[in-house]
Design a protein around this motif. Structure first.
Motif, PDB file in Angstrom:
ATOM      1  N   ASP A   1       0.832  -1.206   0.000  1.00 29.23           N
ATOM      2  CA  ASP A   1       0.000   0.000   0.000  1.00 29.23           C
ATOM      3  C   ASP A   1       0.873   1.266   0.000  1.00 29.23           C
ATOM      4  OD1 ASP A   1      -2.229   1.513   0.157  1.00 29.23           O
ATOM      5  OD2 ASP A   1      -2.709   1.039   2.253  1.00 29.23           O
ATOM      6  N   ARG A   2       1.841   1.299   0.904  1.00 29.04           N
ATOM      7  CA  ARG A   2       2.738   2.466   1.014  1.00 29.04           C
ATOM      8  C   ARG A   2       3.971   2.107   1.851  1.00 29.04           C
ATOM      9  NH1 ARG A   2      -0.235   6.708   1.479  1.00 29.04           N
ATOM     10  NH2 ARG A   2      -2.089   5.700   0.679  1.00 29.04           N
ATOM     11  N   PRO A   3       5.021   2.911   1.793  1.00 27.20           N
ATOM     12  CA  PRO A   3       6.262   2.535   2.498  1.00 27.20           C
ATOM     13  C   PRO A   3       6.102   2.576   4.022  1.00 27.20           C
ATOM     14  CG  PRO A   3       6.450   4.731   1.543  1.00 27.20           C
ATOM     15  CD  PRO A   3       5.163   4.164   1.045  1.00 27.20           C
ATOM     16  N   LEU A   4       6.989   1.823   4.665  1.00 24.13           N
ATOM     17  CA  LEU A   4       7.019   1.888   6.135  1.00 24.13           C
ATOM     18  C   LEU A   4       7.985   2.991   6.544  1.00 24.13           C
ATOM     19  CD1 LEU A   4       7.243  -1.921   7.092  1.00 24.13           C
ATOM     20  CD2 LEU A   4       5.250  -0.561   6.439  1.00 24.13           C
ATOM     21  N   LEU A   5       7.527   3.873   7.429  1.00 23.51           N
ATOM     22  CA  LEU A   5       8.356   5.042   7.784  1.00 23.51           C
ATOM     23  C   LEU A   5       8.888   5.000   9.215  1.00 23.51           C
ATOM     24  CD1 LEU A   5       6.222   7.928   6.235  1.00 23.51           C
ATOM     25  CD2 LEU A   5       8.234   6.811   5.275  1.00 23.51           C
ATOM     26  N   GLY A   6       8.197   4.246  10.069  1.00 23.13           N
ATOM     27  CA  GLY A   6       8.657   4.219  11.457  1.00 23.13           C
ATOM     28  C   GLY A   6       8.077   3.004  12.164  1.00 23.13           C
ATOM     29  N   ALA A   7       8.790   2.499  13.156  1.00 25.90           N
ATOM     30  CA  ALA A   7       8.298   1.329  13.897  1.00 25.90           C
ATOM     31  C   ALA A   7       8.473   1.553  15.392  1.00 25.90           C
ATOM     32  CB  ALA A   7       9.072   0.083  13.469  1.00 25.90           C
ATOM     33  N   VAL A   8       7.462   1.115  16.131  1.00 26.02           N
ATOM     34  CA  VAL A   8       7.546   1.131  17.603  1.00 26.02           C
ATOM     35  C   VAL A   8       7.213  -0.279  18.073  1.00 26.02           C
ATOM     36  CG1 VAL A   8       6.612   2.122  19.733  1.00 26.02           C
ATOM     37  CG2 VAL A   8       6.731   3.532  17.667  1.00 26.02           C
ATOM     38  N   HIS A   9       8.068  -0.826  18.919  1.00 23.98           N
ATOM     39  CA  HIS A   9       7.740  -2.110  19.537  1.00 23.98           C
ATOM     40  C   HIS A   9       7.246  -1.793  20.941  1.00 23.98           C
ATOM     41  CE1 HIS A   9       8.012  -5.895  21.588  1.00 23.98           C
ATOM     42  NE2 HIS A   9       8.290  -6.534  20.459  1.00 23.98           N
ATOM     43  N   ALA A  10       5.915  -1.841  21.102  1.00 23.18           N
ATOM     44  CA  ALA A  10       5.330  -1.540  22.420  1.00 23.18           C
ATOM     45  C   ALA A  10       4.525  -2.724  22.914  1.00 23.18           C
ATOM     46  CB  ALA A  10       4.450  -0.299  22.327  1.00 23.18           C
ATOM     47  N   ALA A  11       4.903  -3.924  22.475  1.00 20.25           N
ATOM     48  CA  ALA A  11       4.189  -5.113  22.954  1.00 20.25           C
ATOM     49  C   ALA A  11       4.851  -5.599  24.230  1.00 20.25           C
ATOM     50  CB  ALA A  11       4.228  -6.208  21.894  1.00 20.25           C
ATOM     51  N   GLY A  12       4.097  -6.281  25.029  1.00 18.47           N
ATOM     52  CA  GLY A  12       4.702  -6.823  26.238  1.00 18.47           C
ATOM     53  C   GLY A  12       3.687  -7.564  27.072  1.00 18.47           C
ATOM     54  N   LEU A  13       4.203  -8.405  27.946  1.00 18.61           N
ATOM     55  CA  LEU A  13       3.374  -9.095  28.934  1.00 18.61           C
ATOM     56  C   LEU A  13       4.078  -8.923  30.269  1.00 18.61           C
ATOM     57  CD1 LEU A  13       2.718 -12.427  26.979  1.00 18.61           C
ATOM     58  CD2 LEU A  13       1.094 -10.549  27.303  1.00 18.61           C
ATOM     59  N   PHE A  14       3.310  -9.020  31.340  1.00 22.89           N
ATOM     60  CA  PHE A  14       3.896  -8.784  32.663  1.00 22.89           C
ATOM     61  C   PHE A  14       3.301  -9.753  33.673  1.00 22.89           C
ATOM     62  CE2 PHE A  14       4.137  -6.530  36.769  1.00 22.89           C
ATOM     63  CZ  PHE A  14       5.490  -6.226  36.789  1.00 22.89           C
TER      64      PHE A  14
END
Ligand SMILES: NC(=O)c1ccc[n+]([C@@H]2O[C@H](COP(=O)([O-])OP(=O)(O)OC[C@H]3O[C@@H](n4cnc5c(N)ncnc54)[C@H](OP(=O)(O)O)[C@@H]3O)[C@@H](O)[C@H]2O)c1
Length: 606
Positions: free
Chosen positions: A306-319
């Motif tokens: 669809d369009r380019p990737l410009l930025g990534a955030v890894h905000a996944a997690g378990l606790f």
């Protein structure tokens, strides 16, 4: 910000005295470490281990053992430690330096099993101090060797053990790369002892960690503007922090956002996603498990079409909070994999994308450790490492070691209250997202962002094994070193000191209880009868200054270290007096100190 300062071993003793058990990846590496010990050791046992796809195998004195896949204590190591501790004390040195690349999820799993087994074995073995050697688990500026995530995982485990097995876990020495010379230096450092919980050995210098405060303005003074024509990907984007960042992105001009998670948008978040769409943003919510590399690759490919990737955030997690002795390898893996593997896959799979930024959501648990969080501390240390490696490779990246956020998925009312009592305040979501925006513009690989009441937090941390990390932090409201309050004993203290020495052993716990109650009542300006000796100390309204004054006085009178880790971990006056009486009695009889039992944990903080 984390800074590395030159430091030195504690003493200049002849290298190698005492009793040693070495567990290294190969005998030849162990021999390099052992050869500077010369003829000095009273005893030296060498073993080696292999980390295979099927699990870890250890070999000591020609006996081999395949460690249980559960991560249970190792019978072979238990037996080795108990025979070697006939002449105490004993240094168990375990090295992952010299271990080749693991390269697969099964390798990570086997290494986790090895470390968990070692932790549980050490926990069950009296008179043992554990030393770890890792290789390039973290980066310093100008470091040539690439940071290694699996080594970072081991450092993360150790950070937890520094708090959770405080009486056993001595220190980690992280070498840049293993060599005969590095071996020699490690032998010297471990022989002589260290005041720091972990150090780096870089270009023949020992570097110790130190946290320093910086103002956001000194790093970057404006928010980053985002572009309209590409996708911003947020792994874990349907979680509380993921959604906050998505909303911030829309405010900053992003028009296409992908929120990745296994189960999609949950009820409470539907409205927030709709609100972003109403503002004109395309918000897609692909379901994907980050630990599944192929599935993640396919989601990223479909976005790219669809369009380019410009930025990534890894905000996944378990606790979850879980003491080491209750952990299994599977439990560790299910908590850690979204970071340990998920970060790795996201890093690899976006290699060809011209990303403007790549942010990893890490935690203060990988800065100074967190008890009850063996797995969580390690997972976040891997996030830090992968970001550091990206920076070494010239790619954008920042790891954010967050403190607790208000109204977030991982902070419950109860854990938030506990953290606040220790000085870790819950950061407002708007403060967090603003900090995120600024820090994306700064030139740092890693920043700690937390709202901290230093006059409460610092003294409480300083009495734990990781306290040295905070020595450079000054409290803006009270810059004096709160711990150096010299205690003058009053006649009442002196009388009690004599009474304690003379009274029958079996009465000491009750006498100590009465004394501790009186001391605490004095500190709180209350009557002793008003204090409930079954109420956790942390709930009694003791602020940090009072806690330190109380601890200093009691220690000076009894000459027994007040178990502060236990004090902060929910113990009451009865528990503390019982423990101190046992310690006092064994001290007088010349026996070894009693083991602390398991509910003595400082509850984990994010
Ligand atoms: N909240 C805090 O105060 C705090 C403090 C320090 C650090 N952090 C870090 O910040 C991050 C976010 O925290 P939070 O409070 O927003 O947590 P949260 O509300 O529980 O959200 C976690 C997100 O991760 C996703 N996730 C978990 N495992 C996944 C997997 N295998 N594959 C794909 N997605 C997965 C979850 O969705 P599914 O379950 O549907 O997959 C959810 O979207 C975490 O990395 C945490 O360690 C948070």
């Amino acid at each position: 910000q984390l800074r590395w300062d030159p430091t030195e071993p504690l003493h200049e003793l002849p290298v190698g005295q005492g009793n040693w058990v070495l567990l290294f990846p190969t005998y030849s590496i162990a021999d390099e470490f052992a050869s500077p010990l010369g003829d000095n050791p009273h005893s030296l046992t060498t073993g080696c281990y292999q980390v295979t796809e099927q699990g870890a195998v250890i070999e000591i004195a020609q006996q081999e053992e395949t460690l249980s896949g559960e991560g249970d204590a190792s019978p072979l190591l238990l037996q080795t430690l108990s025979s070697a501790t006939q002449q105490q004390p004993l240094k168990l040195v375990v090295s992952t330096a010299g271990l080749g690349q693991l390269g697969s999820p099964a390798g990570y799993q086997a290494l986790t099993g090895l470390m968990l087994s070692i932790a549980k074995t050490v926990q069950q073995s009296p008179h043992v101090e554990l030393w770890l050697i890792t290789e390039c688990a973290t980066a310093t500026p100008n470091q040539v060797a690439e940071v290694r995530p699996e080594q970072a995982m081991v450092l993360g485990f150790a950070k937890n053990l520094t708090l959770e097995l405080a009486d056993k876990m001595r220190s980690v020495v992280d070498v840049e790369s293993w060599s005969a010379q590095a071996a020699k230096q490690c032998t010297r450092v471990i022989s002589n002892g260290l005041a720091q919980p972990w150090v780096l050995l870089r270009q023949q210098k020992l570097l110790a960690p130190s946290v320093v405060r910086v103002t956001a303005d000194s790093l970057a003074n404006k928010n980053r503007k985002l572009k309209e024509d590409g996708f911003y990907v947020i792994a874990g984007g349907t979680g509380s922090l993921g959604l906050s960042i998505a909303e911030w992105m829309v405010r900053m001009g992003a028009k296409h956002i992908a929120l990745l998670s296994r189960s999609g948008v949950k009820d409470a978040a539907v409205e927030r996603v709709e609100a972003m769409r109403k503002l004109g943003a395309q918000v897609v919510v692909p379901k994907v498990d980050l630990t599944d590399r192929a599935a993640l690759a396919s989601v990223l490919d479909s976005l790219r079409k669809d369009r380019p990737l410009l930025g990534a955030v890894h905000a996944a997690g378990l606790f979850e909070l879980c003491p080491v002795q209750d952990l299994t390898v599977d439990r560790c893996q299910s908590l850690m994999a979204n970071k340990v593997l998920g970060m790795q896959w996201l890093d690899e799979l976006t290699e060809q994308d011209a990303l403007d930024f790549f942010a990893g959501y890490s935690s203060i648990a990988s800065v100074w450790g967190s008890a009850g969080n063996f797995h969580y501390s390690a997972a976040n240390q891997v996030v830090d490492a992968i970001i550091q490696r990206r920076r070494q490779q010239g790619k954008p990246g920042i790891s954010l070691n967050w403190g607790p956020w208000a109204e977030s998925g991982m902070v419950t009312d109860e854990s938030g209250d506990q953290a606040e009592k220790r000085g870790l305040l819950q950061m407002d979501q708007s403060v967090g997202t603003q900090a995120f925006g600024r820090l994306l513009n700064c030139d740092q690989a890693q920043m700690i962002v937390a709202d901290i009441n230093w006059s409460r937090f610092k003294p409480l941390m300083e009495i734990t094994a990781v306290g040295s990390l905070l020595k450079s932090v000054t409290d803006p409201e009270n810059p004096a070193d709160l711990l150096n309050t010299e205690v003058e004993l009053n006649p009442e203290d002196i009388a009690f000191k004599e009474e304690l020495a003379e009274c029958p052993e079996e009465e000491r716990a009750e006498r100590l209880l009465a004394y501790l109650k009186q001391q605490l009542a004095n500190a709180l300006q209350m009557m002793p009868e008003e204090l409930d000796d079954t109420q956790p100390l942390i709930d009694m309204g003791i602020d940090s200054l009072l806690a330190v004054e109380f601890k200093n006085r009691v220690t000076k009178v009894t000459e027994v270290e007040l178990p502060v880790v236990r004090m902060l971990g929910g113990a009451n006056l009865r528990d503390v007096s019982q423990w101190m009486a046992e310690a006092y009695n064994t001290q007088i009889s010349g026996d070894a100190a009693p083991e602390q039992d398991d509910d003595a944990l400082v509850e984990g903080v994010l």
